[in-house]
Design a protein around this motif. Structure first.
Motif, PDB file in Angstrom:
ATOM      1  N   GLY A 140       5.996   0.207   7.300  1.00  0.00           N
ATOM      2  CA  GLY A 140       7.439   0.403   7.368  1.00  0.00           C
ATOM      3  C   GLY A 140       8.250  -0.367   6.350  1.00  0.00           C
ATOM      4  N   VAL A 141       7.595  -0.896   5.303  1.00  0.00           N
ATOM      5  CA  VAL A 141       8.350  -1.594   4.263  1.00  0.00           C
ATOM      6  C   VAL A 141       9.119  -0.540   3.468  1.00  0.00           C
ATOM      7  CG1 VAL A 141       8.214  -3.047   2.197  1.00  0.00           C
ATOM      8  CG2 VAL A 141       6.665  -3.479   4.135  1.00  0.00           C
ATOM      9  N   THR A 142      10.440  -0.609   3.557  1.00  0.00           N
ATOM     10  CA  THR A 142      11.273   0.388   2.873  1.00  0.00           C
ATOM     11  C   THR A 142      11.783  -0.113   1.536  1.00  0.00           C
ATOM     12  OG1 THR A 142      13.220  -0.357   4.077  1.00  0.00           O
ATOM     13  CG2 THR A 142      11.996   1.508   5.001  1.00  0.00           C
ATOM     14  N   LYS A 143      12.001  -1.430   1.438  1.00  0.00           N
ATOM     15  CA  LYS A 143      12.470  -2.035   0.185  1.00  0.00           C
ATOM     16  C   LYS A 143      11.740  -3.352   0.003  1.00  0.00           C
ATOM     17  CE  LYS A 143      17.180  -0.387   0.880  1.00  0.00           C
ATOM     18  NZ  LYS A 143      18.575  -0.823   1.066  1.00  0.00           N
ATOM     19  N   TYR A 144      11.476  -3.686  -1.237  1.00  0.00           N
ATOM     20  CA  TYR A 144      10.873  -4.980  -1.520  1.00  0.00           C
ATOM     21  C   TYR A 144      11.139  -5.351  -2.971  1.00  0.00           C
ATOM     22  CZ  TYR A 144       7.101  -2.344  -3.732  1.00  0.00           C
ATOM     23  OH  TYR A 144       6.392  -1.507  -4.533  1.00  0.00           O
ATOM     24  N   THR A 158       0.829  -1.211   0.000  1.00  0.00           N
ATOM     25  CA  THR A 158       0.000   0.000   0.000  1.00  0.00           C
ATOM     26  C   THR A 158       0.860   1.257   0.000  1.00  0.00           C
ATOM     27  OG1 THR A 158      -0.109   0.117   2.412  1.00  0.00           O
ATOM     28  CG2 THR A 158      -1.810  -1.210   1.286  1.00  0.00           C
ATOM     29  N   SER A 159       0.221   2.388  -0.172  1.00  0.00           N
ATOM     30  CA  SER A 159       0.941   3.665  -0.201  1.00  0.00           C
ATOM     31  C   SER A 159       1.574   3.982   1.145  1.00  0.00           C
ATOM     32  CB  SER A 159       0.001   4.796  -0.621  1.00  0.00           C
ATOM     33  OG  SER A 159      -1.074   4.892   0.284  1.00  0.00           O
ATOM     34  N   ASP A 160       1.035   3.435   2.252  1.00  0.00           N
ATOM     35  CA  ASP A 160       1.662   3.667   3.559  1.00  0.00           C
ATOM     36  C   ASP A 160       2.708   2.608   3.875  1.00  0.00           C
ATOM     37  OD1 ASP A 160       0.136   1.458   4.244  1.00  0.00           O
ATOM     38  OD2 ASP A 160      -0.738   2.381   6.024  1.00  0.00           O
ATOM     39  N   LYS A 161       3.081   1.816   2.851  1.00  0.00           N
ATOM     40  CA  LYS A 161       4.135   0.802   2.929  1.00  0.00           C
ATOM     41  C   LYS A 161       3.787  -0.346   3.861  1.00  0.00           C
ATOM     42  CE  LYS A 161       6.478   2.931  -0.079  1.00  0.00           C
ATOM     43  NZ  LYS A 161       6.272   2.546  -1.438  1.00  0.00           N
ATOM     44  N   SER A 162       2.515  -0.748   3.839  1.00  0.00           N
ATOM     45  CA  SER A 162       2.083  -1.965   4.507  1.00  0.00           C
ATOM     46  C   SER A 162       2.004  -3.067   3.464  1.00  0.00           C
ATOM     47  CB  SER A 162       0.698  -1.794   5.133  1.00  0.00           C
ATOM     48  OG  SER A 162       0.733  -0.842   6.154  1.00  0.00           O
ATOM     49  N   LEU A 163       2.361  -4.275   3.849  1.00  0.00           N
ATOM     50  CA  LEU A 163       2.213  -5.428   2.978  1.00  0.00           C
ATOM     51  C   LEU A 163       0.996  -6.188   3.462  1.00  0.00           C
ATOM     52  CD1 LEU A 163       3.357  -7.121   0.645  1.00  0.00           C
ATOM     53  CD2 LEU A 163       4.735  -8.333   2.318  1.00  0.00           C
ATOM     54  N   LEU A 164       0.011  -6.344   2.574  1.00  0.00           N
ATOM     55  CA  LEU A 164      -1.259  -6.963   2.934  1.00  0.00           C
ATOM     56  C   LEU A 164      -1.530  -8.176   2.062  1.00  0.00           C
ATOM     57  CD1 LEU A 164      -3.486  -3.744   3.048  1.00  0.00           C
ATOM     58  CD2 LEU A 164      -2.332  -4.826   4.966  1.00  0.00           C
ATOM     59  N   TYR A 165      -2.368  -9.049   2.578  1.00  0.00           N
ATOM     60  CA  TYR A 165      -2.911 -10.148   1.792  1.00  0.00           C
ATOM     61  C   TYR A 165      -4.397  -9.868   1.649  1.00  0.00           C
ATOM     62  CZ  TYR A 165      -4.472 -14.738   0.335  1.00  0.00           C
ATOM     63  OH  TYR A 165      -5.046 -15.769  -0.373  1.00  0.00           O
ATOM     64  N   LYS A 166      -4.905  -9.879   0.424  1.00  0.00           N
ATOM     65  CA  LYS A 166      -6.289  -9.527   0.157  1.00  0.00           C
ATOM     66  C   LYS A 166      -7.019 -10.736  -0.411  1.00  0.00           C
ATOM     67  CE  LYS A 166      -8.977  -5.928  -2.085  1.00  0.00           C
ATOM     68  NZ  LYS A 166      -8.936  -4.696  -2.838  1.00  0.00           N
ATOM     69  N   LYS A 167      -8.155 -11.068   0.219  1.00  0.00           N
ATOM     70  CA  LYS A 167      -8.974 -12.168  -0.265  1.00  0.00           C
ATOM     71  C   LYS A 167     -10.433 -11.870   0.069  1.00  0.00           C
ATOM     72  CE  LYS A 167      -9.556 -17.109  -0.109  1.00  0.00           C
ATOM     73  NZ  LYS A 167      -9.062 -18.389   0.355  1.00  0.00           N
TER      74      LYS A 167
END
Length: 153
Positions: A61-65, A41-50
């Protein structure tokens, strides 16, 4: 001269207002699909969507991926993580590395999630296929051992 300055400040103020009302919100809520239901997401969260529901994998806080069809690798910065709110030995550094196996079946229930305590707040996260948190050396070893063809830039 006073009228000119007033008009100039008024025009600058209107320009700033237009930017924050019309242009700036267009960037809110943007996200990037990482495949298999995972999004950043734009706020740097990694989500699982179902099924129109979203679940935390990495709260923020995801800075790199980086990702491909099988893996997601990520780095988070800026907060301490504790897996247990009572045990101070579980503290991890401010920089943490993560690996997600996207081919691992995901189903959300208590057995497949843990609660991370970040800056005093509890975040239930999905742990199916989630490896981490790790320090940088453990992360590099895991990537090499499992032939993961991704790098964090």
């Amino acid at each position: 001269m006073k009228k000119y300055l007033f008009k100039m400040f008024l025009m600058i103020g209107i320009g700033i207002i237009i930017y924050f009302i019309i242009i700036h919100p267009l960037n809110w809520g943007t996200s990037e699909e990482l495949g298999n239901g995972f999004i950043i997401t734009s706020d740097k969260s990694l989500l699982y969507k179902k099924d129109n529901r979203e679940y935390f994998v990495l709260p923020f806080g995801v800075t790199k991926y980086s990702y491909n069809s099988k893996w997601i690798i990520a780095c988070t910065k800026g907060y301490y993580i504790k897996r247990n709110s009572k045990n101070k030995k579980d503290n991890i550094s401010l920089t943490n590395y993560w690996i997600i196996d996207k081919e691992c079946p995901i189903h959300y229930n208590e057995q497949d999630s843990i609660t991370l305590y970040i800056d005093g707040y509890a975040y239930p996260i999905i742990t199916n296929g989630l490896i981490g948190p790790m320090d940088s050396l453990s992360f590099i070893k895991f990537i090499k051992k499992n032939n993961i063809p991704l790098t964090l830039n």
